[in-house]
Design an enzyme around this catalytic site. Structure first.
Site, PDB file in Angstrom:
ATOM      1  CE  LYS A  77       2.213  -2.458  -4.454  1.00  0.00           C
ATOM      2  NZ  LYS A  77       2.132  -2.224  -2.732  1.00  0.00           N
ATOM      3  CD  GLN A 113       0.677  -8.962  -2.395  1.00  0.00           C
ATOM      4  OE1 GLN A 113       1.163  -9.761  -3.217  1.00  0.00           O
ATOM      5  NE2 GLN A 113      -0.344  -8.927  -2.666  1.00  0.00           N
ATOM      6  N   GLY A 140      -4.578  -4.463  -3.873  1.00  0.00           N
ATOM      7  CA  GLY A 140      -5.626  -3.505  -4.178  1.00  0.00           C
ATOM      8  C   GLY A 140      -4.902  -2.202  -4.345  1.00  0.00           C
ATOM      9  CG  HIS A 141      -2.129  -2.160  -7.021  1.00  0.00           C
ATOM     10  ND1 HIS A 141      -1.299  -2.876  -7.748  1.00  0.00           N
ATOM     11  CD2 HIS A 141      -1.754  -2.782  -5.729  1.00  0.00           C
ATOM     12  CE1 HIS A 141      -0.398  -3.737  -7.185  1.00  0.00           C
ATOM     13  NE2 HIS A 141      -0.802  -3.777  -5.824  1.00  0.00           N
ATOM     14  CG  ASP A 152      -1.841  -1.253   1.262  1.00  0.00           C
ATOM     15  OD1 ASP A 152      -2.229  -1.735   0.316  1.00  0.00           O
ATOM     16  OD2 ASP A 152      -2.018  -1.741   2.182  1.00  0.00           O
TER      17      ASP A 152
END
Ligand code: GDP
Ligand code: IMO
Ligand code: MG
Length: 431
Positions: free
Chosen positions: A16, A224, A40-41, A13
């Site tokens: 990225k 990650q 989750g991007h 988080d």
């Protein structure tokens, strides 16, 4: 010409997704190479937020090839939902090519059930995302996994599913007193997914090699972060894949020579979702301030992220394990308003010894006392700045100090969630 690999330097988080979206403009191909929908991007473009869990963060650009590589674990239902949502919003450009590796592994309902059962019933919780990631990678390594190519063949899929289910149901019913899963139901469900996904399936390593031969620019999108890496992270409080840059080669099917420019994404402070040691964690008003100002809620599970000071022992280890040559410093705007800002530059062990690296043992890491260098903060809003000169003097000092203490130059500074709230200092595709 350089290809670019984006790696998180902390516990995920770091921002990225935003950086990949930005860099994708200059790339031809964007590849995810490990992890699954535990990621989750977040991308914010023209005020509109998109959260991607599986699809590479280059998808909003025209004329790109987006690849879900062989190192990924793919929940087909989630992938289909993600594609459909983008289509519905009209943000999936018609000329985008989306490909899924025929060698990627498939997340099955029993993987999710096992993940959730362990998290709810075992005493040592990892705080996983509950998406079945660990159990799916377990099957891969155990040579029991079901790959996308298996899902494409009804006979093979049926045989593998039924044989796996025998063992999984034994485990679920005996170990966790759960109801057994029904093979025929899973089969029917997954065969509909197979039909949907079929047009996207390809030997993506072959296609990637062709793209490289044509001189195309490749952007590898890590998920990650370095300290969630199964080898180099805070084991066992990690994810089940290698998140370090080396994984971009194996997870996409190219040689390591193709990863010649590794960029580390580093949040201006530290966050962590889930359990595990966190030496610079702030369980006080400053931690709460960072959590609120940074809107630190997980993009996948919505959980509150734990917050703390920037820890350069973590970042420097990420630089070493991934060969990072440039840093993107994100969320500097969140620090606005703090009178003093700490940077962790070492740890004092229980024995009194001072170290500047992350110990392997989480017992030792949990006992580490962080040693800080303290800098003056700033009170000015940063989001309007478009060059380093427009940043307050103390923000520039903070950036310079990070560069000195890491020995790595800043190549991008992010001062807000939107594409334009960014200061790009160096073109990433020039080595
Ligand atoms: P990722 O998993 O590394 O892609 O990061 P996430 O998307 O899960 O979390 C980063 C969050 O911070 C997202 O909500 C982004 O929109 C947001 N973000 C990214 N860069 C910045 C920044 O420079 N400032 C602020 N305030 N928010 C940012
Ligand atoms: P992105 O790509 C932050 C964490 C989980 C948990 C541990 C193991 O958005 O940075 P898993 O479900 O992978 O078995 O969970 O890893 N985790 C993440 N934390 N960002 C992520 O991805 C994460 N993916 C997994 O919270 O602590
Ligand atoms: Mg995230």
């Amino acid at each position: 010409m350089a290809n670019v690999t984006i790696i998180g330097t902390q516990w995920g988080d770091e921002g990225k997704g935003k950086v990949v979206d930005l860099y994708a403009e200059k790339a031809n191909v964007i590849v995810r190479f490990q992890g699954g929908n535990n990621a989750g991007h977040t991308l914010v473009v023209k005020g509109e937020k998109t959260i991607l869990h599986l699809i590479p963060s280059g998808i909003l650009h025209n004329n790109k090839l987006c690849i879900l590589g062989n190192g990924m674990v793919i929940d087909p239902q989630v992938l289909i939902m993600e594609i459909e949502r983008l289509r519905l919003r009209g943000v999936l450009p018609a000329d985008t090519r989306l490909l899924v590796s025929d060698r990627a592994h498939v997340i099955m309902p029993y993987h999710r059930s096992i993940d959730l059962a362990r998290e709810s019933q075992l005493s040592h919780k990892i705080g996983t995302t509950g998406r079945g990631i660990g159990p799916c990678y377990e099957d891969k390594i155990n040579r029991q996994g079901i790959r996308i190519c298996d899902l494409m063949d009804e006979e093979v899929f049926r045989q593998k599913l039924m044989s796996n289910l025998e063992e999984k149901n034994f485990y679920l019913t005996k170990r966790f007193q759960m109801e057994p899963l029904l093979g025929e139901n899973i089969l029917a469900e997954y065969l509909t997914y197979a039909d949907y996904i079929r047009p996207f399936v390809a030997d993506t390593a072959y296609i990637l090699a062709e793209e490289i031969n044509k001189g195309r620019k490749i952007l590898f999108e890590g998920a990650q972060g370095a300290h969630l890496d199964i080898d180099h992270g805070t084991y066992p409080y990690v994810t089940s894949s290698n998140t370090a840059a080396g994984s971009a080669a194996t997870g996409s099917g190219l040689g390591p020579g193709s990863m010649n420019n590794v960029v580390g994404i580093c949040k201006a402070y530290t966050t962590r979702v889930g359990e595990g040691p966190f030496p610079t964690e702030l369980c006080n008003d400053i931690g709460k301030y960072l959590q609120e100002a940074g809107r630190e809620f997980g993009s996948t599970t919505g959980r509150k992220r734990r917050c703390g000071w920037l820890d350069l022992c973590l970042v420097n280890q990420a630089i070493r394990t991934s060969g990072i040559s440039g840093l993107c410093l994100t969320k500097l705007d969140v620090l606005t308003g703090l009178e003093k800002i700490n940077i962790c530059v070492g740890y004092r062990l229980e024995t009194g010894e001072i170290i500047d690296h992350v110990p392997a043992s989480i017992k030792v890491l949990s006992q580490c006392e962080p040693l800080y260098e303290t800098l003056d903060g700033w009170s000015e809003e940063l989001s309007g700045a478009r060059s380093l000169d427009e940043l307050p003097k103390n923000t520039r000092k903070y950036i310079e100090r990070i560069e000195i203490l890491t020995g790595v130059e800043a190549v991008l500074v992010s001062i807000g969630p939107s594409r334009e709230e960014t200061i790009v200092l160096k073109n990433p595709f020039v080595a």
